[in-house]
Design an enzyme around this catalytic site. Structure first.
Site, PDB file in Angstrom:
ATOM      1  N   TRP A  26       0.845  -1.199   0.000  1.00 15.35           N
ATOM      2  CA  TRP A  26       0.000   0.000   0.000  1.00 15.35           C
ATOM      3  C   TRP A  26       0.883   1.253   0.000  1.00 15.35           C
ATOM      4  CZ3 TRP A  26      -0.217   4.035   3.460  1.00 15.35           C
ATOM      5  CH2 TRP A  26      -1.312   4.901   3.364  1.00 15.35           C
ATOM      6  N   HIS A  27       2.044   1.156   0.683  1.00 20.60           N
ATOM      7  CA  HIS A  27       2.908   2.331   0.796  1.00 20.60           C
ATOM      8  C   HIS A  27       3.530   2.741  -0.536  1.00 20.60           C
ATOM      9  CE1 HIS A  27       2.711   1.357   5.102  1.00 20.60           C
ATOM     10  NE2 HIS A  27       2.873   2.640   5.250  1.00 20.60           N
ATOM     11  N   GLY A  28       3.718   1.802  -1.417  1.00 16.73           N
ATOM     12  CA  GLY A  28       4.316   2.199  -2.687  1.00 16.73           C
ATOM     13  C   GLY A  28       4.646   1.020  -3.560  1.00 16.73           C
TER      14      GLY A  28
ATOM     15  N   PHE B 276       2.073   8.456  -0.684  1.00 14.00           N
ATOM     16  CA  PHE B 276       1.339   7.194  -0.692  1.00 14.00           C
ATOM     17  C   PHE B 276      -0.123   7.444  -1.060  1.00 14.00           C
ATOM     18  CE2 PHE B 276       4.513   6.439   2.874  1.00 14.00           C
ATOM     19  CZ  PHE B 276       5.495   6.104   1.976  1.00 14.00           C
TER      20      PHE B 276
END
Lengths: 335, 480
Positions: B327-329, B480
């Protein structure tokens, strides 16, 4: 609600007043830019990047001119290679810094391959990199690119748009500078450097290294770092920047005499520059002929001077070089 | 628009005055003003982003109404799938497409096939993961019949775009936030003052601690081969405080700003660096994301695979944490970061009984402190993956640490005085957080005398004025 608005209003007012007072304290210790952007419009300017900012001392040059009967008062309006390569941003800043009616000024433009080139993100993208894409020039987003007013003390435009710290840092920097001076004098700390911009715009970088061997070692470390970063492989010649250099010369010629100066640098740096742009001197010679301006190339004098990092002079060399350039200008005028 | 910008300093009071004085008589007008303000706030980065958020909001609004109208399970499921497809599809195109294309090309290259696929030249809209998840949770809740779909479009648009938490959370739930947009907001002095305190503390964390840490962290991580192992360890620890102060600082400003407008937003952090184990840590760190994944991913997986016994929990944990990482990247570094969290939490699940026995035998305080320190060290080490550009950079960073130079004195990094301040601030910050860890937030000081309160405010304001850094960094979580 009334109570809330009253209390927050008073608090905001106090904070604003505090900022107003702090802005009055800003000076050469604030950062390498503030003092240069807080003077009045000038008649004669030293222009270019950090080599010129640190390497040409207006007060020293003025005293040479005075001894020769001239009343020229130079101001160092050079910044860094990131902030002030030749381009629209720097030209706009220069236009706003010159006295509109001046006609007898002296303008010394530091030239080297880097300030007519553009910087790619890394060497791998150099082939596909367009050095003439003006929208991507890095100075657009830096101080000179964000500002509208380049004079006036204190320069609120600069402080609001580009000063990256809380304004209390102005006071803190003053204290830190005093502390550095004290530590340097009492030799309690080795290593480290701090900067001060004088009223004439000269950026003096004071180093705690006093021993010549230490200076040489520190310089070689920095040259190694340049090599490691392959910095010369990230730059690409920009014909657009070269055109802007021409526009700058054309503009300055309306206000006085223009001199192009290539600074001496350490031999290792010269070899970077030669590798990057072998035809540089030829380009400058062509400019010299086209605009009827003098081009002083001091590269061959590189061994006469001492450097902090191969790129910039130490103070004694800056003094020596300033005298040298001033004398060269006088000689040329007498010819 | 950044919270730490001059533009926001004008924006916030303007919206505040209009909200409480010009449109205060009608909830609908207050909501419309908040939508306008939020779109202005978001469009400040790039007006084109507005199209995306509007499209995302409208599609979920319409789909949810349809889900609410339909009783047929199959149809409801199809509508939900459509909503999820739109949301995840948008996220995929803007955030993950290039990552997958690059990896497929590399994978096929490695087995001798050359693929020609173009990358998309798109910019990542700020905060897309946050509002997409918020919007998606709404349709899922409607599908699950946990909430009724709202037919009030301004309320829904305001819920998705509410500017304090739009770009970096906390990710809100409709059941908590939408009712607040429906009822009339009355100005409360105490509530607003508490909001301002929160904003003040958030700013302090962001501009004094996080942004000053950033200077050194960037230097160390960008030139890690030049530094000794001890300096790399120091860089890793400073980054832990940069990240925490940056993100929790943002959350504090968001929660505080919302309070000024009469809204209550969920907590996102509860002093996570004092957690006694990694499981506990993730209950206190980025709470709105971890609880989102717990409710919409972990629990459904665990229920579906309940026949597997313990393996079901482990599987759900690993999937959830790898996805938290991703999800962060779009980078393998984040996947590894998530995997490590999941791995340790799984280990903690498996050894829960043994650890209980040890706890009984050991001195309670000693056990607690071993837990806090080891959890902190684990998280700090895993952040090397979070901060590094690539897996090879992260591995090289670790090999730089585990060298002889680990036992040298860390380098003094220029600017020297600022590094000294940063280390002092971090130390003082830890002490303050420790002493206030039982409170909702550090500046919950309404019971102190006026003199003491104003002394605290003045001190923090002065520290911000003197030591703040501006223009240096966006909030880390904006990407993000």
């Amino acid at each position: 609600m009334k109570k809330f608005l009253l209390k927050s209003g008073v608090l905001v007012f106090i904070i604003l007043m505090l900022h107003f007072l702090l802005a009055q304290l800003a000076d050469g210790s604030t950062d390498p830019y503030f003092e240069k952007l807080s003077s009045n419009r000038q008649e004669s300017l030293i222009l270019g990047g950090s080599r010129a900012s640190e390497g040409l001392i207006p007060s020293v040059m003025d005293s040479v001119f005075t001894a020769n009967g001239s009343t020229t008062k130079l101001f160092n309006f050079a910044f860094t290679n990131s902030d002030s390569p030749y381009g629209a941003v720097y030209l706009n800043a220069i236009k706003n810094k010159i006295k509109s009616r001046s006609g007898n000024g002296i303008f010394i433009l530091s030239v080297h391959p880097w300030n007519i080139s553009s910087l790619a993100k890394d060497s791998s993208e150099l082939d596909s990199f367009d050095p003439n894409d003006e929208s991507k020039f890095r100075e657009n987003k830096l101080a000179l690119g964000k500002m509208h007013f380049f004079n006036g003390s204190p320069n609120y435009d600069y402080l609001l748009s580009s000063y990256d710290y809380g304004w209390g840092n102005i006071l803190l920097k003053k204290l830190e500078n005093g502390m550095f001076e004290y530590l340097a004098k009492s030799s309690k700390l080795k290593g480290g450097a701090w900067a001060y911009v004088h009223e004439d715009g000269w950026l003096e970088v004071k180093s705690m290294l006093s021993d010549s061997t230490e200076i040489a070692e520190s310089m070689m470390k920095k040259i190694e770092a340049y090599k490691k970063r392959e910095i010369n492989h990230c730059y690409k010649y920009s014909s657009l920047r070269y055109d802007y250099l021409k526009k700058t010369i054309r503009k300055l010629k309306e206000h006085g005499k223009v001199y192009l100066v290539r600074f001496p640098v350490h031999e290792e740096i010269i070899s970077f520059e030669k590798e990057m742009m072998p035809e540089f001197d030829q380009l400058m010679e062509e400019l010299s002929v086209e605009f009827d301006v003098d081009y002083f190339n001091f590269v061959s004098d590189s061994k006469k001077y001492n450097y902090s990092d191969g790129n910039h002079f130490i103070k004694s060399s800056a003094v020596k070089f300033s005298i040298e350039v001033a004398n060269r200008i006088i000689d040329n005028n007498e010819r | 628009m950044l919270f730490n910008s001059l533009a926001f300093a004008f924006f916030l009071p303007t919206v505040f005055l209009l909200y409480w004085f010009a449109v205060n008589k009608s909830v609908r007008n207050q909501n419309l003003l908040l939508i306008l303000a939020s779109y202005f706030f978001y469009g400040w980065w790039d007006w084109r982003f507005l199209v995306l958020i509007f499209f995302s909001s409208i599609s979920d609004y319409l789909i949810s109404i349809q889900i609410g109208k339909n009783e047929a399970q199959k149809k409801r499921y199809r509508l939900l799938a459509l909503s999820v497809l739109i949301n995840l599809g948008t996220l995929f195109v803007f955030k993950y497409y290039n990552f997958f294309v690059d990896n497929f090309i590399r994978l096929f290259d490695s087995i001798g096939y050359h693929l020609d696929a173009g990358s998309l030249n798109v910019i990542l809209p700020v905060g897309i993961s946050f509002y997409t998840f918020q919007s998606m949770s709404y349709t899922i809740d409607v599908y699950r019949k946990d909430i009724q779909p709202t037919k009030d479009l301004p309320v829904f648009l305001a819920y998705i775009s509410f500017f304090p938490q739009l770009v970096a959370g906390p990710i809100e739930r409709a059941s908590h936030l939408i009712p607040q947009f429906i009822k009339k907001r009355e100005f409360s002095y105490d509530y607003a003052v508490d909001g301002l305190r929160r904003v003040l503390w958030g700013f302090f964390k962001k501009v004094v601690i996080a942004d000053n840490c950033a200077v050194f962290v960037n230097k160390i991580f960008e030139s890690y081969p030049d530094y000794a192992g001890s300096t790399l360890v120091l860089g890793m620890f400073i980054f832990a405080f940069q990240l925490y102060c940056d993100f929790s600082g943002y959350s504090d400003i968001a929660i505080g700003t919302a309070k000024i407008f009469g809204f209550d937003i969920r907590e996102n952090f509860r002093f996570p660096y004092f957690s006694e184990n990694v499981t506990d840590f993730w209950r206190r760190w980025h709470i709105s994301l971890s609880s989102w994944l717990r409710d919409y991913l972990y629990t459904p997986i665990a229920i579906r695979t309940r026949d597997w016994g313990t393996k079901s929990i482990l599987f759900a944990t690993m999937v959830s944490f790898v996805l938290i990482g991703f999800w962060h990247g779009a980078n393998w570094t984040f996947v590894v970061f998530g995997f490590l969290q999941g791995f340790i939490i799984s280990y903690e699940l498996l050894t829960r009984n043994q650890r209980k026995k040890i706890k009984k035998k050991m001195n309670k305080n000693l056990y607690k402190w071993i837990g806090i320190i080891s959890t902190f060290i684990f998280f700090v080490a895993s952040l090397v993956f979070f901060r590094s550009e690539s897996l090879s950079d992260a591995m090289a960073y670790f090999s730089g640490i585990f060298s002889k130079s680990l036992f040298t004195i860390p380098s003094i990094i220029s600017p020297m005085f600022r590094m000294m301040y940063v280390l002092i601030f971090i130390l003082v910050f830890i002490i303050i957080e420790w002493r206030r860890k039982d409170k909702e937030h550090v500046l919950q000081i309404e019971n102190l005398s006026a003199i003491k309160r104003w002394f605290i405010y003045s001190t923090i304001i002065c520290l911000i004025i003197v030591f703040a850094r501006f223009n240096a960094n966006d909030f880390i979580y904006f990407q993000f």
